[in-house]
Design an enzyme around this catalytic site. Sequence first.
Site, PDB file in Angstrom:
ATOM      1  N   GLN A   1     102.726  23.970 158.122  1.00 32.57           N
ATOM      2  CA  GLN A   1     102.082  23.976 159.438  1.00 32.57           C
ATOM      3  C   GLN A   1     102.789  24.769 160.534  1.00 32.57           C
ATOM      4  O   GLN A   1     102.134  25.493 161.293  1.00 32.57           O
ATOM      5  CB  GLN A   1     101.893  22.524 159.923  1.00 32.57           C
ATOM      6  CG  GLN A   1     101.122  22.448 161.219  1.00 32.57           C
ATOM      7  CD  GLN A   1     100.856  21.056 161.748  1.00 32.57           C
ATOM      8  OE1 GLN A   1     100.529  20.893 162.906  1.00 32.57           O
ATOM      9  NE2 GLN A   1     100.985  20.041 160.928  1.00 32.57           N
TER      10      GLN A   1
ATOM     11  N   LEU B   1     102.051  37.409 145.684  1.00 35.01           N
ATOM     12  CA  LEU B   1     103.190  38.243 145.300  1.00 35.01           C
ATOM     13  C   LEU B   1     104.330  37.336 144.865  1.00 35.01           C
ATOM     14  O   LEU B   1     104.710  36.430 145.603  1.00 35.01           O
ATOM     15  CB  LEU B   1     103.633  39.070 146.524  1.00 35.01           C
ATOM     16  CG  LEU B   1     104.718  40.119 146.303  1.00 35.01           C
ATOM     17  CD1 LEU B   1     104.210  41.233 145.383  1.00 35.01           C
ATOM     18  CD2 LEU B   1     105.141  40.723 147.647  1.00 35.01           C
ATOM     19  N   ASP B   2     104.860  37.590 143.667  1.00 37.97           N
ATOM     20  CA  ASP B   2     106.036  36.829 143.225  1.00 37.97           C
ATOM     21  C   ASP B   2     107.276  37.574 143.700  1.00 37.97           C
ATOM     22  O   ASP B   2     107.688  38.573 143.108  1.00 37.97           O
ATOM     23  CB  ASP B   2     106.026  36.684 141.700  1.00 37.97           C
ATOM     24  CG  ASP B   2     107.138  35.748 141.239  1.00 37.97           C
ATOM     25  OD1 ASP B   2     108.154  35.627 141.979  1.00 37.97           O
ATOM     26  OD2 ASP B   2     107.005  35.144 140.171  1.00 37.97           O
ATOM     27  N   THR B   3     107.863  37.070 144.763  1.00 38.76           N
ATOM     28  CA  THR B   3     108.970  37.794 145.388  1.00 38.76           C
ATOM     29  C   THR B   3     110.316  37.463 144.736  1.00 38.76           C
ATOM     30  O   THR B   3     111.353  37.873 145.242  1.00 38.76           O
ATOM     31  CB  THR B   3     109.027  37.472 146.890  1.00 38.76           C
ATOM     32  OG1 THR B   3     109.103  36.054 147.037  1.00 38.76           O
ATOM     33  CG2 THR B   3     107.823  38.003 147.616  1.00 38.76           C
TER      34      THR B   3
ATOM     35  N   ASN C   1     109.158  30.293 157.365  1.00 38.32           N
ATOM     36  CA  ASN C   1     109.671  28.942 157.626  1.00 38.32           C
ATOM     37  C   ASN C   1     110.021  28.243 156.324  1.00 38.32           C
ATOM     38  O   ASN C   1     109.646  27.103 156.087  1.00 38.32           O
ATOM     39  CB  ASN C   1     108.681  28.113 158.468  1.00 38.32           C
ATOM     40  CG  ASN C   1     107.405  27.769 157.729  1.00 38.32           C
ATOM     41  OD1 ASN C   1     106.803  28.624 157.094  1.00 38.32           O
ATOM     42  ND2 ASN C   1     106.990  26.525 157.793  1.00 38.32           N
TER      43      ASN C   1
ATOM     44  N   LYS D   1     115.996  20.112 154.968  1.00 36.07           N
ATOM     45  CA  LYS D   1     114.547  20.385 154.975  1.00 36.07           C
ATOM     46  C   LYS D   1     113.923  19.429 155.983  1.00 36.07           C
ATOM     47  O   LYS D   1     114.334  18.279 156.072  1.00 36.07           O
ATOM     48  CB  LYS D   1     113.950  20.102 153.603  1.00 36.07           C
ATOM     49  CG  LYS D   1     114.347  21.119 152.563  1.00 36.07           C
ATOM     50  CD  LYS D   1     113.526  20.965 151.301  1.00 36.07           C
ATOM     51  CE  LYS D   1     113.868  22.085 150.344  1.00 36.07           C
ATOM     52  NZ  LYS D   1     113.013  22.119 149.166  1.00 36.07           N
ATOM     53  N   VAL D   2     112.953  19.899 156.700  1.00 40.16           N
ATOM     54  CA  VAL D   2     112.395  19.069 157.776  1.00 40.16           C
ATOM     55  C   VAL D   2     110.872  19.152 157.822  1.00 40.16           C
ATOM     56  O   VAL D   2     110.304  20.242 157.732  1.00 40.16           O
ATOM     57  CB  VAL D   2     112.990  19.501 159.144  1.00 40.16           C
ATOM     58  CG1 VAL D   2     112.250  18.852 160.295  1.00 40.16           C
ATOM     59  CG2 VAL D   2     114.478  19.131 159.209  1.00 40.16           C
TER      60      VAL D   2
ATOM     61  N   GLU E   1     107.384  17.397 160.086  1.00 35.34           N
ATOM     62  CA  GLU E   1     107.002  16.961 161.432  1.00 35.34           C
ATOM     63  C   GLU E   1     107.735  15.717 161.953  1.00 35.34           C
ATOM     64  O   GLU E   1     108.393  15.744 162.985  1.00 35.34           O
ATOM     65  CB  GLU E   1     105.482  16.696 161.434  1.00 35.34           C
ATOM     66  CG  GLU E   1     104.936  16.048 162.686  1.00 35.34           C
ATOM     67  CD  GLU E   1     105.011  16.951 163.910  1.00 35.34           C
ATOM     68  OE1 GLU E   1     104.682  18.128 163.799  1.00 35.34           O
ATOM     69  OE2 GLU E   1     105.417  16.451 164.986  1.00 35.34           O
TER      70      GLU E   1
ATOM     71  N   ASP F   1     105.714  20.526 164.503  1.00 39.39           N
ATOM     72  CA  ASP F   1     105.184  21.664 163.744  1.00 39.39           C
ATOM     73  C   ASP F   1     104.470  22.666 164.649  1.00 39.39           C
ATOM     74  O   ASP F   1     104.919  23.793 164.852  1.00 39.39           O
ATOM     75  CB  ASP F   1     104.187  21.171 162.692  1.00 39.39           C
ATOM     76  CG  ASP F   1     104.894  20.653 161.455  1.00 39.39           C
ATOM     77  OD1 ASP F   1     106.054  21.012 161.242  1.00 39.39           O
ATOM     78  OD2 ASP F   1     104.273  19.898 160.700  1.00 39.39           O
TER      79      ASP F   1
ATOM     80  N   GLY G   1     105.861  10.613 184.861  1.00 40.42           N
ATOM     81  CA  GLY G   1     106.169  11.249 186.138  1.00 40.42           C
ATOM     82  C   GLY G   1     106.382  10.232 187.247  1.00 40.42           C
ATOM     83  O   GLY G   1     106.577   9.044 186.991  1.00 40.42           O
ATOM     84  N   GLY G   2     106.331  10.706 188.462  1.00 40.81           N
ATOM     85  CA  GLY G   2     106.623   9.851 189.609  1.00 40.81           C
ATOM     86  C   GLY G   2     105.428   9.058 190.117  1.00 40.81           C
ATOM     87  O   GLY G   2     105.523   8.360 191.117  1.00 40.81           O
TER      88      GLY G   2
HETATM   89  N1  CAO Z   1     107.263  34.126 145.351  1.00 42.30           N
HETATM   90  C1  CAO Z   1     108.266  33.491 144.722  1.00 42.30           C
HETATM   91  N2  CAO Z   1     108.956  32.481 145.266  1.00 42.30           N
HETATM   92  C2  CAO Z   1     108.596  32.111 146.514  1.00 42.30           C
HETATM   93  C3  CAO Z   1     107.556  32.724 147.225  1.00 42.30           C
HETATM   94  C4  CAO Z   1     106.878  33.789 146.583  1.00 42.30           C
HETATM   95  N3  CAO Z   1     105.873  34.431 147.189  1.00 42.30           N
HETATM   96  N4  CAO Z   1     107.439  32.131 148.415  1.00 42.30           N
HETATM   97  C5  CAO Z   1     108.363  31.169 148.454  1.00 42.30           C
HETATM   98  N5  CAO Z   1     109.073  31.154 147.317  1.00 42.30           N
HETATM   99  C6  CAO Z   1     110.158  30.265 146.964  1.00 42.30           C
HETATM  100  C7  CAO Z   1     111.296  30.304 147.939  1.00 42.30           C
HETATM  101  O1  CAO Z   1     112.096  31.407 147.688  1.00 42.30           O
HETATM  102  C8  CAO Z   1     111.974  28.979 147.638  1.00 42.30           C
HETATM  103  O2  CAO Z   1     112.734  29.131 146.446  1.00 42.30           O
HETATM  104  P1  CAO Z   1     114.258  28.574 146.268  1.00 42.30           P
HETATM  105  O3  CAO Z   1     114.251  27.155 146.764  1.00 42.30           O
HETATM  106  O4  CAO Z   1     114.494  28.699 144.798  1.00 42.30           O
HETATM  107  O5  CAO Z   1     115.143  29.422 147.079  1.00 42.30           O
HETATM  108  C9  CAO Z   1     110.782  28.089 147.286  1.00 42.30           C
HETATM  109  O6  CAO Z   1     109.702  28.948 146.988  1.00 42.30           O
HETATM  110  C10 CAO Z   1     110.202  27.194 148.376  1.00 42.30           C
HETATM  111  O7  CAO Z   1     110.963  27.027 149.408  1.00 42.30           O
HETATM  112  P2  CAO Z   1     111.025  25.736 150.327  1.00 42.30           P
HETATM  113  O8  CAO Z   1     112.283  25.000 149.989  1.00 42.30           O
HETATM  114  O9  CAO Z   1     110.903  26.246 151.699  1.00 42.30           O
HETATM  115  O10 CAO Z   1     109.744  24.824 149.983  1.00 42.30           O
HETATM  116  P3  CAO Z   1     109.633  23.232 149.918  1.00 42.30           P
HETATM  117  O11 CAO Z   1     108.198  22.968 149.642  1.00 42.30           O
HETATM  118  O12 CAO Z   1     110.600  22.621 148.973  1.00 42.30           O
HETATM  119  O13 CAO Z   1     110.020  22.727 151.369  1.00 42.30           O
HETATM  120  C11 CAO Z   1     109.775  22.536 153.770  1.00 42.30           C
HETATM  121  C12 CAO Z   1     109.076  22.705 152.410  1.00 42.30           C
HETATM  122  C13 CAO Z   1     108.717  22.661 154.827  1.00 42.30           C
HETATM  123  C14 CAO Z   1     110.426  21.147 153.834  1.00 42.30           C
HETATM  124  C15 CAO Z   1     110.857  23.632 153.954  1.00 42.30           C
HETATM  125  O14 CAO Z   1     110.262  24.878 153.739  1.00 42.30           O
HETATM  126  C16 CAO Z   1     111.509  23.620 155.316  1.00 42.30           C
HETATM  127  O15 CAO Z   1     112.351  22.763 155.618  1.00 42.30           O
HETATM  128  N6  CAO Z   1     111.171  24.610 156.154  1.00 42.30           N
HETATM  129  C17 CAO Z   1     111.773  24.778 157.464  1.00 42.30           C
HETATM  130  C18 CAO Z   1     111.262  23.765 158.441  1.00 42.30           C
HETATM  131  C19 CAO Z   1     109.777  23.802 158.577  1.00 42.30           C
HETATM  132  O16 CAO Z   1     109.156  24.799 158.847  1.00 42.30           O
HETATM  133  N7  CAO Z   1     109.175  22.624 158.445  1.00 42.30           N
HETATM  134  C20 CAO Z   1     107.795  22.478 158.821  1.00 42.30           C
HETATM  135  C21 CAO Z   1     106.928  22.279 157.719  1.00 42.30           C
HETATM  136  S1  CAO Z   1     105.355  21.915 158.343  1.00 42.30           S
HETATM  137  O17 CAO Z   1     105.367  20.271 158.369  1.00 42.30           O
END
Ligand code: CAO
Length: 415
Positions: free
Chosen positions: A17, A72-74, A96, A136-137, A139, A168, A247-248
Amino acid sequence: MSKALDGIRILDFTHVQSGPTCTQLLAWFGADVIKVEKAGEGDATRGQLRDIPNVDSLYFTMLNHNKRSITLDTKKPMGKEVLEELIKQCDVMVENFAPGALDRMGFSWERIQEINPRIILASVKGFGPGPYEDCKVYENVAQCSGGAASTTGFEDGPPVVTGAQIGDSGTGLNLALGIVTALFQRETTGRGQKVMAAMQDAVLNLCRVKLRDQQRLDRTGELREYPQYPEMEFGEAVPRAGNASGGGQPGWILKCKGWQKDPNAYIYFITQAPVWPAICKIIGEEHWITDPQYATAEARLPHLKTIFARIEEWTKTKTKLEAMDILNEFDIPCGPILSMKEIAEDESLRATGTIVEVDHPQRGRSLSVGNPIKLSDSPTEVTRSPLLGEHTLEVLTQMGISQERIKQLQEARVI
Ligand code: CAO
């Protein structure tokens, strides 16, 4: 009509989000937003809280309007090459991911700058530098760590999170402002820069009045507009203030006609000082205009519960909309508690584009929240969210990648 961000290309590496809120806003202002998603899976929210089987969820569709999607698989070398090309051709990269994910992929800020010194790298993270920087965080974690939860709720209950996604969507708004500001500075420096918005910071920014109250409490030992005053002792930290105004001008939520059956038959009522005589006349307590216990805002503070109970006797005789009409005639600030159903049906919100109806090839028509910021020379036209990878071929071709190479990428399952 042209759009404010025409010609700006955004590499949208966001998910869930906070990041998507930011890039959607930039898309609404006219930027070309290319959402990069994992091949086969896409943004996890496509599949979360689905109301129709196998169709992109409202969670996804409401956060990804006006974008193009490529898969795209990056993590594969061939995918990294395409990502490099995208970095070369974009003005802004927004992400993010969890802390360190971009570095692990091989795209540190240093590397990104080498590829394109003009690019702006904008990131949302849960926390800024410090003890929690690697966490990791989501909302509600941000609401709890940013001061919102400890100050929301009633004094005799636990901390409460709000339904407004201040961590978010709030952070996404901050990031969008950081991006356009960095684009503005690039006009003179010619350089990109790193923009970072932490969710804890964004929530705290919205809770500024509570840090104000903490310092008032430290100095005076009491907060006289809070419901705890005058009967209860204050502790060391700002307590939960129920529905008291931040507020006040003291305020509270009061029952209206029909409250026994309708959970939203309530009104927010503010006893703004200049309209105190009008309030007294409406509720039939004219003697309060001159009574020294009630005549001044300061004198009223110990009596707020009595005052609001008396006003509620009056509001209970009117529906929330009847009360609004009467109170607005006297410029008494008040607001009906509107349900989501009422908001969804509100004609005026639809007329301004704050609520929009959008068509989608798989789900048909549904409601979405439009752009809250209205620019007279850059009106927003909300278009549907893209299907997963809908624009992969179009974007790669536009980037100058040959058809032969695209075929190789397909065969290697990189796109
Ligand atoms: N191709 C290949 N790999 C990809 C990719 C792509 N196109 N896009 C993402 N990835 C990979 C990333 O490289 C990462 O890999 P590694 O962990 O091996 O380095 C993985 O996918 C996903 O990353 P993630 O840890 O961000 O995803 P998650 O679902 O486990 O966590 C979240 C989600 C939101 C907790 C975390 O991204 C986060 O803390 N983000 C920052 C704070 C934030 O924005 N939070 C708000 C979320 S909205 O409520």
